[in-house]
Design a protein around this motif. Sequence first.
Motif, PDB file in Angstrom:
ATOM      1  N   ARG A   1      -2.508   4.197   1.259  1.00  0.00           N
ATOM      2  CA  ARG A   1      -2.814   4.153  -0.297  1.00  0.00           C
ATOM      3  C   ARG A   1      -1.752   4.097  -1.075  1.00  0.00           C
ATOM      4  O   ARG A   1      -0.707   5.036  -1.172  1.00  0.00           O
ATOM      5  N   GLY A   2      -1.355   2.950  -1.823  1.00  0.00           N
ATOM      6  CA  GLY A   2      -0.392   2.892  -2.859  1.00  0.00           C
ATOM      7  C   GLY A   2       1.032   2.663  -2.279  1.00  0.00           C
ATOM      8  O   GLY A   2       2.081   2.714  -2.650  1.00  0.00           O
ATOM      9  N   VAL A   3       1.413   2.275  -0.910  1.00  0.00           N
ATOM     10  CA  VAL A   3       2.262   2.042  -0.091  1.00  0.00           C
ATOM     11  C   VAL A   3       2.629   0.783   0.281  1.00  0.00           C
ATOM     12  O   VAL A   3       1.908   0.157   0.804  1.00  0.00           O
ATOM     13  N   ASP A   4       3.555  -0.042  -0.602  1.00  0.00           N
ATOM     14  CA  ASP A   4       3.715  -1.292  -0.171  1.00  0.00           C
ATOM     15  C   ASP A   4       4.167  -1.998   0.884  1.00  0.00           C
ATOM     16  O   ASP A   4       4.954  -1.175   1.796  1.00  0.00           O
ATOM     17  N   GLN A   5       3.548  -3.104   1.298  1.00  0.00           N
ATOM     18  CA  GLN A   5       4.172  -3.985   2.221  1.00  0.00           C
ATOM     19  C   GLN A   5       5.245  -4.686   2.129  1.00  0.00           C
ATOM     20  O   GLN A   5       4.933  -5.666   1.013  1.00  0.00           O
TER      21      GLN A   5
ATOM     22  N   ASP B   1      12.217   1.869   1.811  1.00  0.00           N
ATOM     23  CA  ASP B   1      13.357   2.356   1.142  1.00  0.00           C
ATOM     24  C   ASP B   1      13.941   1.431   0.320  1.00  0.00           C
ATOM     25  O   ASP B   1      14.686   0.360   1.111  1.00  0.00           O
ATOM     26  N   PRO B   2      13.893   1.327  -0.858  1.00  0.00           N
ATOM     27  CA  PRO B   2      14.568   0.236  -1.769  1.00  0.00           C
ATOM     28  C   PRO B   2      16.192   0.431  -1.952  1.00  0.00           C
ATOM     29  O   PRO B   2      16.635  -0.482  -2.696  1.00  0.00           O
ATOM     30  N   ARG B   3      16.705   1.475  -1.335  1.00  0.00           N
ATOM     31  CA  ARG B   3      18.149   1.507  -1.744  1.00  0.00           C
ATOM     32  C   ARG B   3      19.054   0.729  -0.786  1.00  0.00           C
ATOM     33  O   ARG B   3      18.615   0.072   0.147  1.00  0.00           O
ATOM     34  N   ARG B   4      20.316   0.398  -1.204  1.00  0.00           N
ATOM     35  CA  ARG B   4      21.116  -0.523  -0.762  1.00  0.00           C
ATOM     36  C   ARG B   4      21.571   0.224   0.720  1.00  0.00           C
ATOM     37  O   ARG B   4      21.595   1.746   0.739  1.00  0.00           O
TER      38      ARG B   4
ATOM     39  N   ASP C   1     -10.723   7.431   5.033  1.00  0.00           N
ATOM     40  CA  ASP C   1      -9.383   7.121   5.197  1.00  0.00           C
ATOM     41  C   ASP C   1      -8.953   7.579   3.904  1.00  0.00           C
ATOM     42  O   ASP C   1      -8.120   6.663   3.035  1.00  0.00           O
ATOM     43  N   VAL C   2      -9.095   8.729   3.483  1.00  0.00           N
ATOM     44  CA  VAL C   2      -8.574   9.293   2.104  1.00  0.00           C
ATOM     45  C   VAL C   2      -7.130   9.804   2.386  1.00  0.00           C
ATOM     46  O   VAL C   2      -6.835  10.550   3.224  1.00  0.00           O
ATOM     47  N   TYR C   3      -6.352   9.680   1.378  1.00  0.00           N
ATOM     48  CA  TYR C   3      -4.987  10.068   1.096  1.00  0.00           C
ATOM     49  C   TYR C   3      -4.625  10.942  -0.173  1.00  0.00           C
ATOM     50  O   TYR C   3      -5.304  10.887  -1.019  1.00  0.00           O
ATOM     51  N   PRO C   4      -4.003  11.813  -0.033  1.00  0.00           N
ATOM     52  CA  PRO C   4      -3.454  12.511  -1.121  1.00  0.00           C
ATOM     53  C   PRO C   4      -2.858  11.474  -2.297  1.00  0.00           C
ATOM     54  O   PRO C   4      -2.522  10.516  -2.035  1.00  0.00           O
ATOM     55  N   ASP C   5      -2.813  11.825  -3.656  1.00  0.00           N
ATOM     56  CA  ASP C   5      -2.304  10.923  -4.564  1.00  0.00           C
ATOM     57  C   ASP C   5      -0.917  10.400  -4.270  1.00  0.00           C
ATOM     58  O   ASP C   5      -0.101  11.177  -3.725  1.00  0.00           O
ATOM     59  N   ARG C   6      -0.508   9.418  -4.555  1.00  0.00           N
ATOM     60  CA  ARG C   6       0.821   8.674  -4.339  1.00  0.00           C
ATOM     61  C   ARG C   6       1.905   9.219  -5.091  1.00  0.00           C
ATOM     62  O   ARG C   6       1.528   9.379  -6.313  1.00  0.00           O
ATOM     63  N   LEU C   7       2.962   9.792  -4.709  1.00  0.00           N
ATOM     64  CA  LEU C   7       3.780  10.304  -5.549  1.00  0.00           C
ATOM     65  C   LEU C   7       4.622   9.284  -6.561  1.00  0.00           C
ATOM     66  O   LEU C   7       4.855   8.503  -6.001  1.00  0.00           O
ATOM     67  N   PRO C   8       4.883   9.587  -7.744  1.00  0.00           N
ATOM     68  CA  PRO C   8       5.790   8.546  -8.507  1.00  0.00           C
ATOM     69  C   PRO C   8       7.247   8.677  -8.072  1.00  0.00           C
ATOM     70  O   PRO C   8       7.627   9.525  -7.523  1.00  0.00           O
ATOM     71  N   PHE C   9       7.711   7.403  -8.277  1.00  0.00           N
ATOM     72  CA  PHE C   9       9.347   7.368  -8.068  1.00  0.00           C
ATOM     73  C   PHE C   9       9.599   6.058  -9.137  1.00  0.00           C
ATOM     74  O   PHE C   9       8.933   5.694  -9.873  1.00  0.00           O
TER      75      PHE C   9
ATOM     76  N   ASN D   1      12.686  10.315 -15.006  1.00  0.00           N
ATOM     77  CA  ASN D   1      13.245   9.656 -13.752  1.00  0.00           C
ATOM     78  C   ASN D   1      12.965  10.445 -12.471  1.00  0.00           C
ATOM     79  O   ASN D   1      13.673  11.524 -12.538  1.00  0.00           O
ATOM     80  N   PHE D   2      12.018   9.948 -11.729  1.00  0.00           N
ATOM     81  CA  PHE D   2      11.787  10.651 -10.650  1.00  0.00           C
ATOM     82  C   PHE D   2      12.697  10.541  -9.145  1.00  0.00           C
ATOM     83  O   PHE D   2      12.527  10.843  -8.183  1.00  0.00           O
ATOM     84  N   GLY D   3      13.555   9.442  -9.303  1.00  0.00           N
ATOM     85  CA  GLY D   3      14.526   9.194  -8.064  1.00  0.00           C
ATOM     86  C   GLY D   3      13.674   8.129  -7.401  1.00  0.00           C
ATOM     87  O   GLY D   3      12.570   7.919  -7.757  1.00  0.00           O
ATOM     88  N   LEU D   4      14.350   8.059  -6.139  1.00  0.00           N
ATOM     89  CA  LEU D   4      13.813   7.000  -5.436  1.00  0.00           C
ATOM     90  C   LEU D   4      13.187   7.608  -4.086  1.00  0.00           C
ATOM     91  O   LEU D   4      12.708   6.933  -3.356  1.00  0.00           O
ATOM     92  N   ASN D   5      13.631   8.861  -3.639  1.00  0.00           N
ATOM     93  CA  ASN D   5      13.151   9.433  -2.560  1.00  0.00           C
ATOM     94  C   ASN D   5      11.783   9.321  -2.326  1.00  0.00           C
ATOM     95  O   ASN D   5      10.860   9.050  -1.162  1.00  0.00           O
ATOM     96  N   ASN D   6      10.727   9.442  -3.365  1.00  0.00           N
ATOM     97  CA  ASN D   6       9.263   9.320  -3.405  1.00  0.00           C
ATOM     98  C   ASN D   6       9.054   8.132  -2.965  1.00  0.00           C
ATOM     99  O   ASN D   6       7.746   7.629  -2.564  1.00  0.00           O
ATOM    100  N   SER D   7       9.907   7.013  -3.120  1.00  0.00           N
ATOM    101  CA  SER D   7       9.348   5.497  -2.679  1.00  0.00           C
ATOM    102  C   SER D   7       9.061   5.664  -1.287  1.00  0.00           C
ATOM    103  O   SER D   7       8.241   4.872  -0.639  1.00  0.00           O
ATOM    104  N   PHE D   8      10.102   6.211  -0.344  1.00  0.00           N
ATOM    105  CA  PHE D   8       9.950   6.172   1.187  1.00  0.00           C
ATOM    106  C   PHE D   8       9.058   7.478   1.558  1.00  0.00           C
ATOM    107  O   PHE D   8       8.964   7.769   2.690  1.00  0.00           O
TER     108      PHE D   8
END
Length: 866
Positions: free
Chosen positions: A208-212, A277-280, A820-828, A835-842
């Motif tokens: 849930r909330g994790v993009d392809q 992981d959106p980082r370079r 198929d329940v998930y905990p809340d998706r963390l913000p990034f 600014n939550f940083g980018l770690n929560n994206s991955f």
Amino acid sequence: MLQSHLFRTFAVSASVGSLAWASCASAQDSSAGAELPPVEAVEVDYADTIIVLGSRRPDRTIADSPIPIDVIGSEALQNSGATETNRLLNNLVPSFNFPQPSLTDGTDSLRPATLRGLSPDQVLVLVNGKRRHMSSLLNLNGSIGRGSAAVDLNTLPSIAIEQIEVLRDGASSLYGSDAIAGVINVQLKKRQGGRAVASYGKYITTLRGVDQVASVAPTTGASDSPVITFTGEDRERNDGETYTIATNIGLPVGDSGYLNFTAEYKDRSPTNRSGPDPRRQYSGLGDPRETTLTRYNHRFGDGESKDFNFVVNAGTDIGDFELYYFGTYGVRDANGAGFYRRSLDARNADYANGGQPFYPDGFLPIIVSEIRDISGAVGVRGDVAGFNTDLSVVYGTNRLNYDVENSFNTSLGGLVSQRRFDAGGLRSGQTSINLDLQKNIELGFAQSVSLAFGGEYRDENYKIIPGEVQSYINGPFSFTNGAPGGAQVFPGFRPNNAIDASRDSIAGYVELDVDISDALNLQAAGRYESFSDFGDTVNGKLAARFEPIEGIALRGSVSTGFRAPGLAQQFFSTTSTNNVGGQLIEVGTFPVASPVAVALGSQPLDAEKSLNFGGGIAINLIEGLSLTADYYNIKIRDRITLTENLQGGDVVTILTTAGITGVTSARFFINGIDTKTQGLDIVGSYRVPDFGMGDIRLTVGYNISDTEITDRRVFSGFTAQRLFARQESFRLTDGQPKNKLNIGLDWDYGIFGLTARTNRFGEVFLPSGVSSPQRDDITVAPGDAPGDIFLSPKWVTDLELRIKPSEALELAFGANNLFDVYPDRLPFGTVDGVNFGLNNSFLPYSSQSPFGFSGRFLYGRVAVNF
């Protein structure tokens, strides 16, 4: 190697068991009509079940116990797709919590559980009424139970268990250290017969909330991030395949003896719930690999695990006495992933090759945990001068060896450094000798009186084993390039971390259990215990049960308790050397008695001390219906906590004044806080009368719990905030669900069966990790710091369907987390100005989720009873 060894061992065990069973069956056929009870779990009225927990009186039942005790039978344990005992208890006991963290080093492979929101080491675990040894792992890396060690319940396969008794009350006066939150007693099977089980399952889930990711555009600037296009659909995963093969065989020995043994092999593949992981990833401009490298380069989820567990439980009569023995042997080879190192990261630089990436596409270091858990008990019991006497010796040890794979020591350079390292290990051992005596005596004013007394001697040992040199050494590039030393993700234990520490204790107790009348029961117990390292402690307990109306009973208790400081908390150390401004400095965790800790104000650890109050009502007015409600209030003084990293100019000044140089950051254990935990447990069960629709059983359990810190210690000029800051404070008080609801339905109709369970996990608070003045301020309330997160309540439902084509064969199919329940998706990134940083994206989900974050697990099981 291990897998083939385990399969061979399992096959030999099964073959020997089958031959022994065949021989025994033949003997039984020729005996005087002896019959074997059926091996399948027999549902009984647990209100009338005899318990060995909470009282040493041999005829005490659940229904007349003055303290709350839950009994979970083997049927409830086997009718589930969960393959870990801790997960089973998480679904069945409302005050039990078992998060499943990831990226927490050895904790990925040996996960702790809690009772009533307290620490994992504040619940005592018994097997067949005897104290179980602790694991050697000390949880340090941001998980629930940070700073504690726990018993590894997952070494006890469910197929070997007759029932689990959970005492939800303080019991240190009865059993000694650790029993502040309660006691869990695992009763191993004695029954005759056999059961063999094979199961297979895997996760089929949508994150849930994790993009392809659809595509990635090449980078054009020197520091820009790649532009990623997404499909707009959530990521799907099919992984975590789990195979389990187990057998349990019970054989008669003589006229009244028994031999029951279990062998289980379990193979679990890893899961991955990482996001993109959106980082370079690469330093070069327009590097084409930026567009083709997978963006799901982390591994976040359950680690790989191969387990073999063997359990034996045996007893035979020798004259007027019973000689008994039980033991367990467990092997777990598991691994957990570390944080992914990108190609362009300095930690991936090969300074022996001009700073070029050592792993061209980056690398994911792996921590391999090799766990060996062994326990054996032997005892004799019988009548001695009118006393029911039990003399026993129990030995247990837990060994954890660390390897690091797919890594390298940056400070040595690529020409010298290994890729796999022996990082050392931990050892924990315990030997207990117990003598227990019980006798019913006559007192004129009482209907019946049970007197029990006895003593215990216990010896404990803790060791740290150094790793190989390359796992911890600072190589030449530490001095020339400031490269960190040691194996990346887990630097090995150093020779100066090595320890071999022991302590012993002696204890004596007395217990009275008095039935004044059919309506009134009183209990009193006292215990004296002396430890070689911190001194003496005396604890007592009073409990009462009053049933003014048949079927309605009031009960209550008051007790004091304690938990001895763990040897690991006193002696664990791990240090690393960093190059800061050209100077090598030591940072890490130091033993309490080390010169560094003493200079900074540490004191010898004292025992944690508790005052427990409990009271409730038990209602059994309707046949088949049982309902209990119990309030608890637990005050704990001198709770042991791990300090924050103490660093800064004042720390350097204190250490320099003490003649210590080269250390700028340190943490150690202290008796840091006082807490109060209060809550309510409601447990009900109902067997529906037979209306021709089969056997229907309903169960419900509800827990509400609240913990607060009531006092904090300060010393050496350090503020309470510097010693135990906001994030760890709220992890302790609010990092577990404030409430939890279990609802269960079991239905058997002819050859068909169904089990449905749903759990509602309450809100969990995650204090901010975002850089801000409020982040470490303990006076800032939950929700008032930028970046504070609340995980919303979630319902998680399990369903299993069974069919028995014959008495011997059972087929089952089911789903854990059916919806198929998930905990809340963390913000990034930047959300609402934070600014939550980018770690929560991955790393999209919190490891503090009380039900994990793996999604739907589908399984099938075949069982044969013989």
